[in-house]
Design a protein around this motif. Sequence first.
Motif, PDB file in Angstrom:
ATOM      1  N   TYR A 119      -8.595  -0.973   0.326  1.00  0.00           N
ATOM      2  CA  TYR A 119      -7.191  -0.970  -0.097  1.00  0.00           C
ATOM      3  C   TYR A 119      -6.940  -2.183  -0.986  1.00  0.00           C
ATOM      4  CZ  TYR A 119      -2.222  -0.024   0.002  1.00  0.00           C
ATOM      5  OH  TYR A 119      -0.932   0.279  -0.363  1.00  0.00           O
ATOM      6  N   SER A 159       3.379  -9.808   1.410  1.00  0.00           N
ATOM      7  CA  SER A 159       2.328  -9.226   2.242  1.00  0.00           C
ATOM      8  C   SER A 159       0.991  -9.593   1.618  1.00  0.00           C
ATOM      9  CB  SER A 159       2.445  -7.698   2.274  1.00  0.00           C
ATOM     10  OG  SER A 159       3.545  -7.293   3.048  1.00  0.00           O
ATOM     11  N   TYR A 160       0.060  -9.959   2.479  1.00  0.00           N
ATOM     12  CA  TYR A 160      -1.299 -10.232   2.021  1.00  0.00           C
ATOM     13  C   TYR A 160      -2.131  -8.974   2.266  1.00  0.00           C
ATOM     14  CZ  TYR A 160       0.471 -14.985   2.830  1.00  0.00           C
ATOM     15  OH  TYR A 160       1.223 -16.130   2.847  1.00  0.00           O
ATOM     16  N   GLN A 211      -8.406  -1.584   7.987  1.00  0.00           N
ATOM     17  CA  GLN A 211      -8.493  -2.745   7.103  1.00  0.00           C
ATOM     18  C   GLN A 211      -7.373  -3.704   7.479  1.00  0.00           C
ATOM     19  OE1 GLN A 211      -9.422  -1.987   2.838  1.00  0.00           O
ATOM     20  NE2 GLN A 211      -9.206   0.149   3.434  1.00  0.00           N
ATOM     21  N   GLU A 212      -7.755  -4.949   7.663  1.00  0.00           N
ATOM     22  CA  GLU A 212      -6.772  -5.931   8.110  1.00  0.00           C
ATOM     23  C   GLU A 212      -5.994  -6.489   6.930  1.00  0.00           C
ATOM     24  OE1 GLU A 212      -8.356  -8.966  10.654  1.00  0.00           O
ATOM     25  OE2 GLU A 212      -6.377  -9.811  11.072  1.00  0.00           O
ATOM     26  N   LEU A 213      -4.704  -6.663   7.154  1.00  0.00           N
ATOM     27  CA  LEU A 213      -3.846  -7.342   6.187  1.00  0.00           C
ATOM     28  C   LEU A 213      -2.843  -8.160   6.977  1.00  0.00           C
ATOM     29  CD1 LEU A 213      -1.405  -5.338   6.773  1.00  0.00           C
ATOM     30  CD2 LEU A 213      -2.015  -4.186   4.698  1.00  0.00           C
ATOM     31  N   LEU A 214      -1.912  -8.764   6.311  1.00  0.00           N
ATOM     32  CA  LEU A 214      -0.871  -9.503   7.033  1.00  0.00           C
ATOM     33  C   LEU A 214       0.445  -9.306   6.309  1.00  0.00           C
ATOM     34  CD1 LEU A 214      -0.419 -11.404   9.495  1.00  0.00           C
ATOM     35  CD2 LEU A 214      -0.496 -13.284   7.871  1.00  0.00           C
ATOM     36  N   MET A 215       1.403  -8.762   7.039  1.00  0.00           N
ATOM     37  CA  MET A 215       2.726  -8.542   6.461  1.00  0.00           C
ATOM     38  C   MET A 215       3.671  -9.655   6.926  1.00  0.00           C
ATOM     39  SD  MET A 215       3.003  -4.380   6.686  1.00  0.00           S
ATOM     40  CE  MET A 215       2.143  -4.194   8.256  1.00  0.00           C
ATOM     41  N   MET A 234       8.107  -1.777   6.871  1.00  0.00           N
ATOM     42  CA  MET A 234       7.414  -2.647   5.919  1.00  0.00           C
ATOM     43  C   MET A 234       6.142  -1.996   5.387  1.00  0.00           C
ATOM     44  SD  MET A 234       7.485  -5.638   4.468  1.00  0.00           S
ATOM     45  CE  MET A 234       8.613  -6.713   5.349  1.00  0.00           C
ATOM     46  N   LEU A 266       5.247  -0.663   1.611  1.00  0.00           N
ATOM     47  CA  LEU A 266       4.070  -1.192   0.917  1.00  0.00           C
ATOM     48  C   LEU A 266       3.242  -0.046   0.354  1.00  0.00           C
ATOM     49  CD1 LEU A 266       2.799  -4.092   0.715  1.00  0.00           C
ATOM     50  CD2 LEU A 266       1.398  -3.474   2.676  1.00  0.00           C
ATOM     51  N   VAL A 267       2.981   0.917   1.190  1.00  0.00           N
ATOM     52  CA  VAL A 267       2.101   2.017   0.820  1.00  0.00           C
ATOM     53  C   VAL A 267       2.759   2.941  -0.210  1.00  0.00           C
ATOM     54  CG1 VAL A 267       1.080   4.119   1.778  1.00  0.00           C
ATOM     55  CG2 VAL A 267       0.646   1.924   2.871  1.00  0.00           C
ATOM     56  N   PHE A 316       4.506   2.112  -2.595  1.00  0.00           N
ATOM     57  CA  PHE A 316       4.395   1.473  -3.900  1.00  0.00           C
ATOM     58  C   PHE A 316       3.020   1.713  -4.519  1.00  0.00           C
ATOM     59  CE2 PHE A 316       3.380  -2.224  -6.593  1.00  0.00           C
ATOM     60  CZ  PHE A 316       4.455  -2.195  -7.470  1.00  0.00           C
ATOM     61  N   ASP A 317       2.000   1.772  -3.687  1.00  0.00           N
ATOM     62  CA  ASP A 317       0.633   1.767  -4.218  1.00  0.00           C
ATOM     63  C   ASP A 317      -0.151   3.057  -4.013  1.00  0.00           C
ATOM     64  OD1 ASP A 317       0.208  -0.773  -5.518  1.00  0.00           O
ATOM     65  OD2 ASP A 317       0.492  -1.694  -3.563  1.00  0.00           O
ATOM     66  N   VAL A 318       0.254   3.872  -3.058  1.00  0.00           N
ATOM     67  CA  VAL A 318      -0.519   5.101  -2.835  1.00  0.00           C
ATOM     68  C   VAL A 318       0.121   6.247  -3.608  1.00  0.00           C
ATOM     69  CG1 VAL A 318      -1.175   6.835  -1.115  1.00  0.00           C
ATOM     70  CG2 VAL A 318      -1.486   4.408  -0.621  1.00  0.00           C
ATOM     71  N   LEU A 346      -5.962   6.409   5.245  1.00  0.00           N
ATOM     72  CA  LEU A 346      -5.844   4.953   5.133  1.00  0.00           C
ATOM     73  C   LEU A 346      -5.419   4.417   6.500  1.00  0.00           C
ATOM     74  CD1 LEU A 346      -5.839   2.679   2.973  1.00  0.00           C
ATOM     75  CD2 LEU A 346      -3.460   3.261   2.516  1.00  0.00           C
ATOM     76  N   LEU A 405      -4.373   0.718   8.090  1.00  0.00           N
ATOM     77  CA  LEU A 405      -4.107  -0.693   7.824  1.00  0.00           C
ATOM     78  C   LEU A 405      -3.572  -1.342   9.095  1.00  0.00           C
ATOM     79  CD1 LEU A 405      -2.315  -0.186   4.382  1.00  0.00           C
ATOM     80  CD2 LEU A 405      -4.665  -0.963   4.749  1.00  0.00           C
TER      81      LEU A 405
END
Lengths: 568, 568
Positions: A7, A41-42, B67-71, B113, B117-118, B120-122, B130, B132
């Motif tokens: 992603y 967001s990271y 997949q790790e992220l940070l919001m 959140m 996020l998704v 916007f990009d998916v 996916l 996350l």
Amino acid sequence: MRATQLYAPTLRETPAEAEVISHQLMLRAGMIRKAAGGVYSYLPLAWRVLRKIEDIVREEMDAKGGQELLMPIIQPAELWQETGRWDVYGDEMFRLQDRHNRNFCLGPTHEEMITALVRFDVRSYRQLPLMLYQIQNKYRDEIRPRFGLMRGREFIMKDLYSFDRDEQGLDVSYRKMYDAYTNVFSRCGLTFRAVEADSGAIGGSGSHEFMVIAESGEAAIAYCSVCDYAANVEKAELKPIQQMHETQMSLIEKETPGTKTIEEVSAFLGITADKTIKTIAYQTEKGLVLALVRGDHAVNEIKLQNKLGCLQLELASEDAINTALDCVPGYIGPVGASNVTVVADETVMLMSNAVCGANSRGKHYLHVNPGRDFKPAIITDIRLIQENDPCPHCGQAVKTARGIEAGQVFKLFTKYSKALQATYLDENGKEKPLVMGCYGIGVSRTMAAAIEQNNDEHGIIWPAAIAPYHAVVVPINVKDNVQLELSEAVYSRLQSAGIESVLDDRNERPGVKFKDADLIGYPLKITVGPKTINEQLLEVKVRKTGETTFLSLADDYITAIKNMLAAL
Amino acid sequence: MRATQLYAPTLRETPAEAEVISHQLMLRAGMIRKAAGGVYSYLPLAWRVLRKIEDIVREEMDAKGGQELLMPIIQPAELWQETGRWDVYGDEMFRLQDRHNRNFCLGPTHEEMITALVRFDVRSYRQLPLMLYQIQNKYRDEIRPRFGLMRGREFIMKDLYSFDRDEQGLDVSYRKMYDAYTNVFSRCGLTFRAVEADSGAIGGSGSHEFMVIAESGEAAIAYCSVCDYAANVEKAELKPIQQMHETQMSLIEKETPGTKTIEEVSAFLGITADKTIKTIAYQTEKGLVLALVRGDHAVNEIKLQNKLGCLQLELASEDAINTALDCVPGYIGPVGASNVTVVADETVMLMSNAVCGANSRGKHYLHVNPGRDFKPAIITDIRLIQENDPCPHCGQAVKTARGIEAGQVFKLFTKYSKALQATYLDENGKEKPLVMGCYGIGVSRTMAAAIEQNNDEHGIIWPAAIAPYHAVVVPINVKDNVQLELSEAVYSRLQSAGIESVLDDRNERPGVKFKDADLIGYPLKITVGPKTINEQLLEVKVRKTGETTFLSLADDYITAIKNMLAAL
């Protein structure tokens, strides 16, 4: 990781909102997304980088005896009221109430919290020294959050607090942290300088900032390339510059029409700028101030403000100058300026037969001798350090650069322990306040700073130690089964060898994949194409240098790749 | 780590504020300290445990393609207004304003959140599925935070969100997470059950709760030891129990003085409780309701309330019963109760010639035949599952236990993607809403649950996988140089072998050190004393079993210790 699954939504266009390069590149590389002003967001690539920085930080903190813990983000107001900072912090502090109307803040820092924690449990000198740290979100409600992660409202910090019996102990803890910070930024692969950040005596060690060198840095620093001196130019203390001895001549008022700048008056008189005195008028809440520096020098307004002890300091308006001195700007000077405060830089006081404004339009005084012709209320160091100034430590010419403050170490002494009554009993059973230090690293800011320092027109150039992945394997054509299988085999061997890799298995044109690879900034790009099949050669390109190497599949290419990474 | 340096300030006394054992033990073991109600600092020992749980969670999420992220923790109100939850959430949501009076909340969860996020990009089905996830603090302003970390206001959660093209895809993601959760809690060394948590059809798989079994658990669960059925008793669906066929006899009203309970009337009539009908009167906003279950059964008020679709449900007062039925509690029943809503459990409808209250003080009806003598408005499953009830899946007797909800997996379907317009284009270019699931693990709560499940009167008994350290080395007398040196040598060998150890080098009495070792709950306690010197024997005590083993220093005791740990 396969690119088809990763992603990392890259963008072709640079979002208009992004002012600085790290912000632009992180948005474009699919690393961050904005949730609100200064709040991000990271995404997975950024999170991998952050975790690598965190792990380096952790290892270095632990190596010095630091112990990790985690304190709350929401902190009760009472603690901040005990130290008086609840009122001092102002609008920068995010505040909230719980359902019972109790006041809380979102921790901008944790001195209060950690001191309260330690005062509850630390009783004896035998429990000291103590170094406790955490890595977590911090909050600061900036008026104008900007520059992406460089100045956010929610950001990741490592904060360590040291507790010692006395100042000698604090010196030891401080030195340990100074060394740990040096290791952290070195291991991250960054060019940086530890600069003196306090405004105390020369050589004072009450605070250092760790500056990642980057042209876009907000801070200007001066450093010596001979000794280890380095300082934020705002804070750099300077010794007065000795002048050649001259016999004092009599003061002369001279017509100097149209010479409102140092350059103009120097040219008019045929002298060098270092023979003139520059007079700058400032408005403060304590009245008008004339600051004097040598003509080729600049005023350091931070130092000036600190030394005047005033809250406001801004260039005086033409009106204010007219009112106070009955003169227009460009011709003002200290001689006869009786109803304003004159502050002279120490170097000015060593000048002889100098030139300064005569407080009369179109006129300057010649042969001005400070001390004889005017007596400043304050004589102190108010000069801004400049390139080639003598190093305050060793006297060699200093260099200047711009930097991003990514870390700071700070001696707190007993400020918080006294306010919060955090004490211990010494060997004689005597109660004493804990002596504290605090040490911060901006983790998310370090990531941004790394990009500010390491990029080109194509994208990010990650230092290998903090790259999200070490290498990307790019099959030129994924529809070619031989290429794809070979790519899978190479990818699999890289993964087994602990070389973190992405296999770009997307059905995209090679140009798209190469662009993304450069944008994301993998240290190594390994291309599998016709040459690989026909000649059994892998093309390995180093992102940083642009160098391309061909490695034979028949050889131990994994070791060769490891060596290439190690050299980065 | 040396105990003289470890920041684990143990307490001798149990703090009065701590109601549950995990809270008491974590305070006493120097693992946590309270900052405000429901808000805690995690000291180094707790932080180590949390990090181990986090690492296990991370590995299992990654293994399934997460997949790790940070919001962000601070979330703009606008997002929550889009889904309508800004108003719905009420006082449980911490809210705040920034300096520009914009509204934010502290994320209690991140559906809004992540969906924003998704979206916007998916864009395409090619980016799906996916998964996350993140691990971070969550916030819930509980009315009454209590039980230490079990119900805090600031707590650590792992939350993963899955995005699929359709429900088939969601089923796959859901199953992956179900399996991952099973792995997580197994690897943490916990006894747990995955229970059905939705109130849908039997076998419904819309939600499962992962319950850590512990007597102190807030939730009661029923599970089958033959098949894999398990459910929260509140939610457990039950099939009606078939009764022996009997010829219906005529209704008789009988004097049964002083028989207000099922036990009393059964004894009076010389019958078993399963021949009686239990009638419970509830007050709801829709009027009085009589709930009927077999005399030996209990009403499941959650199911009853759900099936009535009412907001309030409480036991009716004596006055209300008198008004509606002209009768005192203890003798009420459905026969002739015309102005109330009668809800009968399905099993009741299969009873013949039963006994129930006659709506007249001191009287019961005999030979009551449901359907003939009364016709309930609602016939449905309102029974509370009990020990030895037939398993709804396989019919074998179920067991009951208490549990702590440490994880939940949940199918969201298109609830959030529709509200936030998060869509993708399928293979045919048709726009469709993303199909979502969410999956949470209470990381800090899992730590507390592990303690609730694993403790004794001396302290915590950590499962080896999440213990802060694996072993403690205790020299009986640190003033005895031979003992101390031997302890250092053992400690050093343990550390080199990757066995995380504490050397209790404190100058304390052995009793104090042993007590602390048991309190903190190291899986192994290795004592170095006179026996070690004289006989070259290390005493190794297993915290969990209390077993003591003597290992010869001449042998490969490190391998023996590793084996002991592996067996825990």
